[in-house]
Every structure is written in structure tokens, then in C-alpha cells.
Design an enzyme around this catalytic site. Structure first.
Site, PDB file in Angstrom:
ATOM      1  NE  ARG A  66      -4.218  -0.943  -0.349  1.00  0.00           N
ATOM      2  CZ  ARG A  66      -4.236  -1.743  -1.266  1.00  0.00           C
ATOM      3  NH1 ARG A  66      -3.455  -2.106  -1.557  1.00  0.00           N
ATOM      4  NH2 ARG A  66      -5.575  -2.469  -1.457  1.00  0.00           N
ATOM      5  CG  HIS A  85      -2.912  -0.746  -7.109  1.00  0.00           C
ATOM      6  ND1 HIS A  85      -4.317   0.598  -6.064  1.00  0.00           N
ATOM      7  CD2 HIS A  85      -3.551  -2.093  -7.193  1.00  0.00           C
ATOM      8  CE1 HIS A  85      -4.189  -0.857  -4.977  1.00  0.00           C
ATOM      9  NE2 HIS A  85      -3.970  -2.218  -5.444  1.00  0.00           N
TER      10      HIS A  85
HETATM   11  P1  NAP Z   1      -3.169 -10.354   5.150  1.00  0.00           P
HETATM   12  O1  NAP Z   1      -2.614 -12.030   5.166  1.00  0.00           O
HETATM   13  O2  NAP Z   1      -3.752 -10.098   6.127  1.00  0.00           O
HETATM   14  O3  NAP Z   1      -1.019 -10.425   6.048  1.00  0.00           O
HETATM   15  C1  NAP Z   1      -0.951  -8.767   6.178  1.00  0.00           C
HETATM   16  C2  NAP Z   1       1.088  -9.443   7.173  1.00  0.00           C
HETATM   17  O4  NAP Z   1       1.268  -7.740   7.672  1.00  0.00           O
HETATM   18  C3  NAP Z   1       0.368 -10.187   8.311  1.00  0.00           C
HETATM   19  O5  NAP Z   1       2.254 -11.296   7.756  1.00  0.00           O
HETATM   20  C4  NAP Z   1       0.860  -9.196   9.115  1.00  0.00           C
HETATM   21  O6  NAP Z   1       1.196  -9.989   9.962  1.00  0.00           O
HETATM   22  C5  NAP Z   1       1.308  -7.963   8.570  1.00  0.00           C
HETATM   23  N1  NAP Z   1       1.183  -6.925   9.686  1.00  0.00           N
HETATM   24  C6  NAP Z   1      -0.172  -6.466   9.403  1.00  0.00           C
HETATM   25  N2  NAP Z   1       0.575  -5.315  10.606  1.00  0.00           N
HETATM   26  C7  NAP Z   1       1.211  -5.369  11.001  1.00  0.00           C
HETATM   27  C8  NAP Z   1       2.823  -4.260  11.442  1.00  0.00           C
HETATM   28  N3  NAP Z   1       1.956  -3.269  11.904  1.00  0.00           N
HETATM   29  N4  NAP Z   1       3.756  -4.928  11.876  1.00  0.00           N
HETATM   30  C9  NAP Z   1       4.736  -5.821  11.668  1.00  0.00           C
HETATM   31  N5  NAP Z   1       3.555  -6.768  10.534  1.00  0.00           N
HETATM   32  C10 NAP Z   1       1.909  -6.769  10.184  1.00  0.00           C
HETATM   33  O7  NAP Z   1      -2.625  -9.725   4.197  1.00  0.00           O
HETATM   34  P2  NAP Z   1      -2.218 -10.491   2.346  1.00  0.00           P
HETATM   35  O8  NAP Z   1      -3.227 -11.037   1.833  1.00  0.00           O
HETATM   36  O9  NAP Z   1      -0.788 -11.021   2.802  1.00  0.00           O
HETATM   37  O10 NAP Z   1      -1.903  -8.497   1.257  1.00  0.00           O
HETATM   38  C11 NAP Z   1      -0.832  -7.677   1.842  1.00  0.00           C
HETATM   39  C12 NAP Z   1      -1.280  -6.418   1.640  1.00  0.00           C
HETATM   40  O11 NAP Z   1      -1.210  -6.658  -0.137  1.00  0.00           O
HETATM   41  C13 NAP Z   1      -2.800  -6.261   1.262  1.00  0.00           C
HETATM   42  O12 NAP Z   1      -3.615  -5.837   2.801  1.00  0.00           O
HETATM   43  C14 NAP Z   1      -2.621  -5.231   0.237  1.00  0.00           C
HETATM   44  O13 NAP Z   1      -2.839  -3.849   0.930  1.00  0.00           O
HETATM   45  C15 NAP Z   1      -1.934  -5.192  -1.067  1.00  0.00           C
HETATM   46  N6  NAP Z   1      -2.216  -5.979  -2.030  1.00  0.00           N
HETATM   47  C16 NAP Z   1      -1.504  -5.334  -3.357  1.00  0.00           C
HETATM   48  C17 NAP Z   1      -2.229  -5.734  -4.475  1.00  0.00           C
HETATM   49  C18 NAP Z   1      -1.567  -4.878  -5.594  1.00  0.00           C
HETATM   50  O14 NAP Z   1      -2.385  -5.512  -6.474  1.00  0.00           O
HETATM   51  N7  NAP Z   1      -0.542  -4.309  -5.032  1.00  0.00           N
HETATM   52  C19 NAP Z   1      -3.468  -7.125  -4.474  1.00  0.00           C
HETATM   53  C20 NAP Z   1      -3.713  -7.500  -3.559  1.00  0.00           C
HETATM   54  C21 NAP Z   1      -3.072  -6.799  -1.673  1.00  0.00           C
HETATM   55  P3  NAP Z   1       0.753 -11.323  11.674  1.00  0.00           P
HETATM   56  O15 NAP Z   1       0.656 -12.237  10.309  1.00  0.00           O
HETATM   57  O16 NAP Z   1       1.432 -11.309  12.343  1.00  0.00           O
HETATM   58  O17 NAP Z   1      -0.707 -10.958  11.964  1.00  0.00           O
END
Ligand code: NAP
Length: 300
Positions: A215, A263
Site C-alpha cells: 500500500r 496498481h
Molecule cells: P494479510 O494476509 O492480512 O497479511 C498481512 C501481513 O502483514 C501479516 O503477516 C501481518 O502480520 C503483517 N502486519 C500487519 N500489520 C503489521 C504491523 N503493524 N507490523 C508488522 N506486521 C504487520 O494480507 P495479504 O493478503 O498478504 O495482503 C497484504 C496486502 O497486499 C493487502 O493488505 C493489500 O494492501 C496488498 N495488496 C496489493 C495488491 C496490488 O495489486 N498491489 C493486491 C492485493 C493485495 P501477522 O501475520 O503477524 O498478523
């Protein structure tokens, strides 16, 4: 079961969801007190969740839920999109850019110079750090490990990916200090906003490259420009921004060491995501807990 569809793309989503879950009656408008579940994305007509007291699920079509989770009208369980197509798309994007940066492929210009003194390094010699080990970070870290990279991860809990050493919470400085290539796969929450500020960027080794498909709010954009111009950061590949679309006058567009992608790192693919939606709708019908529920207090 009545399911309200409140997102963009009815024409492509409706046939796919109906095929995957014939039990659900998918509608674009419905009497609010008759709706059992809502399929939602912020790009649609909007939704006053409070008007749907019988809804037992709000299913996001997007992985990032920062525009939904803080909505005070939302009292129903919120599930985010965790989809194999999204996962593979993110692996492809990240592996592609990591390999290109790692191999320095842009050095080989079409200018008639035979640069055979530039021997590419091996992946095993390249230290990569992945911030975030959720659905996407885990998959990307595992894929890069599979390609041979020297990968570590960092997340709030320190949840480990097999074969990838994990840092947790306060160990962020250690994870940054060894990151020749840094990947940001964290969600946008109050805790992650501005995480990569001037101080954090200064912890990266000189010449590091950053890839941000997470993000735009994770990165302090002015601090990144200063670090690029000062030579501390060598390259940045950015897919997400503080303001999207990235305004035409933004300095990232013309910066020689910044790549802007609009994006597109990973799209929710109807073909695979409809099956994910269908599974959660069936869980609601059976009275089972939906998958991929968002922790509203954490915001992801
Ligand atoms: P997710 O499964 O919710 O995983 C989030 C990860 O971030 C988890 O490992 C979590 O830690 C960690 N995290 C959250 N807050 C934190 C903090 N304050 N300090 C340290 N670690 C933290 O999300 P995901 O499915 O992997 O997706 C990640 C992000 O990718 C999405 O939220 C979205 O913004 C982005 N995204 C972008 C695109 C694009 O096209 N550019 C597409 C899809 C998604 P824990 O495991 O310890 O809880």
C-alpha cells in the site's frame, strides 16, 4: 439465500458467482431486511451496512480492506479476499521485479557495447527481506526462497514461512539492515502507515532496492525521493501510492530510478475468486464461520 452485490463489475461477477454457488440468489437491489450476505468492494455503488440487519457476512472482493474495516456502520463479520489468482499474480510480479533488479538487467543497453565484464550474481548471494507474511507475503517469500534467494521475513507476530528466517515486531531494524531488496507486503493500518520513513530507510544497506506492491501509505514518499536522490536507495518499483491514480506531475513518474506500475501487481481474478466467494456463501448457509475474517481491531 439472498445476496446483495454492491461492487463494480456485475456483468463479469454475476455469472461466475451464480455458477459457483447456485444456492445463492444474487441481486443488485433487494429489500434490506431480506439480505443474508453482501458482496462488496469500494469501487461500487457504496453500501450502508447498517441498513442490512439480517446480513451474516460482508465479503470483500479486494484483499486490502482499509476502506471497509473502519466503517462504523459495519457490524457484520467482514471477510477479505484470499484468492489463488491474486496469490499467483503477486508471486509473478514480485519474482519478476526481484530477478530484474537482482540481475541488473537494465545495464545491458542496446548500444553496441559488449559488457561481458558484468557477471550476474547468483540468487543465493542476494539478501531479500519480505515485510508481511500474510496470504501474499508468505507465498512471495516461499517462491523467492525456491528461486534460491537468501530471504528473511518480518511481521507483527514473526509467523515463519518454511525455510525462511522470521523477524517479529521490534526486530524490524535487523530485517531492514540486511535487505538488499526489500518487498512491502503489509496492509494499510494505523500501525503500518509511514512505517518506511526516513529513519527506517536509512537502516537499509546503501544501494538497496525497494519494491512496494502493498500500500502507498506504508512509504513516506518524500523520504524515499530524498533517499533516492542522496544515493542511499538505488531503485524503487512502486505499484501503490499515497494518491491513486498517481498525479501526472508527481516526481516519481520522471525519476530515472523509479518504476511506476499502476496498481496492477495482483488483480482479483473472477475465475478463481468466484469459487472463494461461493465457499463463504455456503458457509453462511450452513451456519459455519466464514473463511478469511478480518480482525476489525487490527484492521486486516
Ligand atoms: P494479510 O494476509 O492480512 O497479511 C498481512 C501481513 O502483514 C501479516 O503477516 C501481518 O502480520 C503483517 N502486519 C500487519 N500489520 C503489521 C504491523 N503493524 N507490523 C508488522 N506486521 C504487520 O494480507 P495479504 O493478503 O498478504 O495482503 C497484504 C496486502 O497486499 C493487502 O493488505 C493489500 O494492501 C496488498 N495488496 C496489493 C495488491 C496490488 O495489486 N498491489 C493486491 C492485493 C493485495 P501477522 O501475520 O503477524 O498478523
Amino acid at each position: 439465500m439472498k445476496v446483495l452485490f454492491a461492487a463494480d463489475g456485475w456483468e463479469k461477477w454475476a455469472p461466475a458467482i451464480r455458477a459457483a454457488c447456485p444456492e445463492a440468489e444474487l441481486l443488485q437491489t433487494a429489500r434490506p431486511d431480506s439480505v443474508d450476505a453482501i458482496i462488496y468492494a469500494p469501487n461500487g455503488p457504496g453500501c450502508d451496512f447498517a441498513a442490512y440487519p439480517s446480513a451474516r457476512l460482508v465479503q470483500s472482493l479486494w484483499a486490502g480492506v482499509e476502506r471497509i474495516a473502519p466503517d462504523p456502520r459495519l457490524t457484520q463479520p467482514l471477510a477479505r479476499m484470499v484468492d489463488p489468482g491474486l496469490r499467483q499474480g503477486m508471486i509473478d510480479y514480485c519474482a519478476g521485479w526481484v530477478l530484474r533488479l537482482h540481475l541488473g538487467m537494465d545495464r545491458y543497453a542496446q548500444d553496441g557495447i559488449w559488457r561481458n565484464d558484468l557477471v550476474p550474481p547468483l540468487a543465493t548471494q542476494r539478501r531479500v527481506t519480505v515485510l508481511g507474511t500474510g496470504a501474499l507475503g508468505r507465498a512471495v517469500a516461499g517462491a523467492l526462497k525456491g528461486l534460491g534467494f537468501d530471504v528473511v521475513s518480518w511481521s507483527a507476530s514473526g509467523r515463519a514461512v518454511p525455510g525462511v528466517p522470521a523477524f517479529a515486531g521490534p526486530e524490524l531494524p535487523q530485517a531492514l539492515a540486511r535487505a538488499e531488496i526489500l518487498l512491502l507486503l503489509l496492509p494499510d493500518t494505523p500501525q503500518t502507515r509511514g512505517l518506511l520513513n526516513a529513519e527506517a530507510l536509512a537502516l537499509l544497506p546503501k544501494g538497496a532496492a525497494i519494491i512496494n506492491p502493498g500500500r502507498g501509505t506504508l512509504l513516506d514518499e518524500s523520504a524515499l525521493l530524498s533517499a533516492l536522490d542522496g544515493g542511499h536507495i538505488a531503485q524503487a518499483v512502486l505499484d501503490v501510492f499515497q494518491t491513486e491514480p498517481l498525479p501526472p506531475e508527481h516526481p516519481f513518474w520522471a525519476h530515472p530510478r523509479v518504476v511506476v506500475t499502476p496498481h496492477i501487481a495482483a488483480e482479483t481474478r473472477v475465475e478463481t475468486a468466484a469459487t472463494v466467494v461461493a465457499e463463504n456463501l455456503r458457509r453462511v448457509i450452513r451456519g459455519d464461520a466464514p473463511l478469511h475474517l478480518v480482525d476489525r481491531a487490527k484492521g486486516y
